[in-house]
Design a protein around this motif. Structure first.
Motif, PDB file in Angstrom:
ATOM      1  N   TYR B  47       0.919  -1.420  -0.076  1.00 46.23           N
ATOM      2  CA  TYR B  47       0.174  -0.121  -0.155  1.00 46.23           C
ATOM      3  C   TYR B  47       0.908   1.242   0.221  1.00 46.23           C
ATOM      4  CZ  TYR B  47      -4.789  -1.604   0.906  1.00 46.23           C
ATOM      5  OH  TYR B  47      -5.926  -2.155   0.915  1.00 46.23           O
ATOM      6  N   SER B  49       0.568   5.842   0.285  1.00 46.92           N
ATOM      7  CA  SER B  49      -0.423   6.952   0.941  1.00 46.92           C
ATOM      8  C   SER B  49       0.587   8.343   0.433  1.00 46.92           C
ATOM      9  CB  SER B  49      -0.409   7.009   2.280  1.00 46.92           C
ATOM     10  OG  SER B  49      -1.199   8.156   2.536  1.00 46.92           O
ATOM     11  N   LYS B  55      -5.027   6.552   0.838  1.00 53.62           N
ATOM     12  CA  LYS B  55      -4.314   5.510   0.547  1.00 53.62           C
ATOM     13  C   LYS B  55      -4.676   4.883  -0.875  1.00 53.62           C
ATOM     14  CE  LYS B  55      -7.968   2.559   2.653  1.00 53.62           C
ATOM     15  NZ  LYS B  55      -8.464   1.967   3.997  1.00 53.62           N
ATOM     16  N   GLU B  56      -3.654   4.160  -1.226  1.00 52.28           N
ATOM     17  CA  GLU B  56      -3.781   3.487  -2.483  1.00 52.28           C
ATOM     18  C   GLU B  56      -3.307   2.093  -2.515  1.00 52.28           C
ATOM     19  OE1 GLU B  56      -5.374   6.829  -4.788  1.00 52.28           O
ATOM     20  OE2 GLU B  56      -5.064   4.600  -5.516  1.00 52.28           O
ATOM     21  N   LYS B  57      -4.045   1.151  -3.146  1.00 51.94           N
ATOM     22  CA  LYS B  57      -3.336  -0.267  -3.039  1.00 51.94           C
ATOM     23  C   LYS B  57      -2.101  -0.480  -3.860  1.00 51.94           C
ATOM     24  CE  LYS B  57      -7.805  -2.343  -2.509  1.00 51.94           C
ATOM     25  NZ  LYS B  57      -8.749  -3.250  -3.134  1.00 51.94           N
TER      26      LYS B  57
END
Lengths: 113, 114
Positions: B47, B49, B55-57
């Motif tokens: 992950y 951020s 947040k981003e996968k």
């Protein structure tokens, strides 16, 4: 998909010789390419960055080349020392700060006295 | 001197436990990342951020979640630890400037799930 390839075999070099590590990438056009050093049990540490319009970059005993035609970067350590023994990771990078870094799996370098 | 710290160097947990890995940076960086590193697989992004509460996968988010309530702190959560999550976990941060930004890594947490 984007792919980064580093020599998975460990590289063993005699002290004083030049070590050359290779990083090849496919399906990717990075604007920058970074090299990191990682010692066992520790996080990677940044060493050098080279831009796509630079053919070569030097820092003390380190030299990096970047060939966007071959899609390859070479990392050289001249006058190698046992203290240079570590794993070296390459990390191509896009222009945008939003582009995540992809890391190669690294090449383990051993310098024997 | 820039610094990224991680809450533990070594951690042993049991299957099914909830695990928290904490990362703190003192460089006022906007971007923070969690990776895991396994032999032969290299660093894989879990992950990241770009800002507080964002947040981003990454490439392998399954089984993980993250929290970024403050700019300097990025937490990785294993909701129900499994043995295949045994790994070295590395946190990193960068400033927002551009793609030139280098990543500063913490020392890593070696997690063993029994």
């Amino acid at each position: 998909s984007q792919k980064i390839e580093q020599n998975s075999e460990a590289l063993n070099i005699q002290e004083g010789k030049t070590a050359t590590l290779t990083c090849n990438y496919t399906n990717y056009s990075p604007a920058y390419l970074q090299w990191y050093r990682q010692d066992p049990g520790r996080g990677p540490v940044f060493l050098l960055l080279i831009r796509e319009n630079e053919k070569e970059k030097r820092k003390e005993r380190l030299k990096v080349t970047f060939d966007t035609t071959l899609k390859q970067s070479l990392f050289h350590i001249t006058a190698s020392q046992p203290a240079d023994s570590a794993t070296y990771l390459c990390a191509p990078r896009g222009y945008s700060s939003a582009s995540k870094i992809i890391f190669g799996s690294g090449t383990r370098l051993s310098i024997r006295p | 001197d820039v610094k990224v710290t991680q809450s533990s160097r070594y951690l042993v947990k049991r299957t099914g436990e909830k695990v928290f890995l904490e990362c703190v940076q003192d460089m006022d960086h906007e971007n923070m990342f969690w990776y895991r590193q396994d032999p032969g697989l290299g660093l894989r992004l879990i992950y990241f951020s770009y800002d507080v509460k964002m947040k981003e996968k990454g490439d392998i988010p399954e089984g993980y979640s993250v929290s970024r309530e403050k700019k300097e702190r990025f937490s990785l959560i294993l909701e129900s630890a499994s043995t295949n999550q045994t790994s070295m976990y590395l946190c990193a941060s960068t400033n927002r400037a551009s793609g030139q930004n280098t990543q500063y890594f913490g020392p890593g947490t070696r997690l063993t799930v029994l």
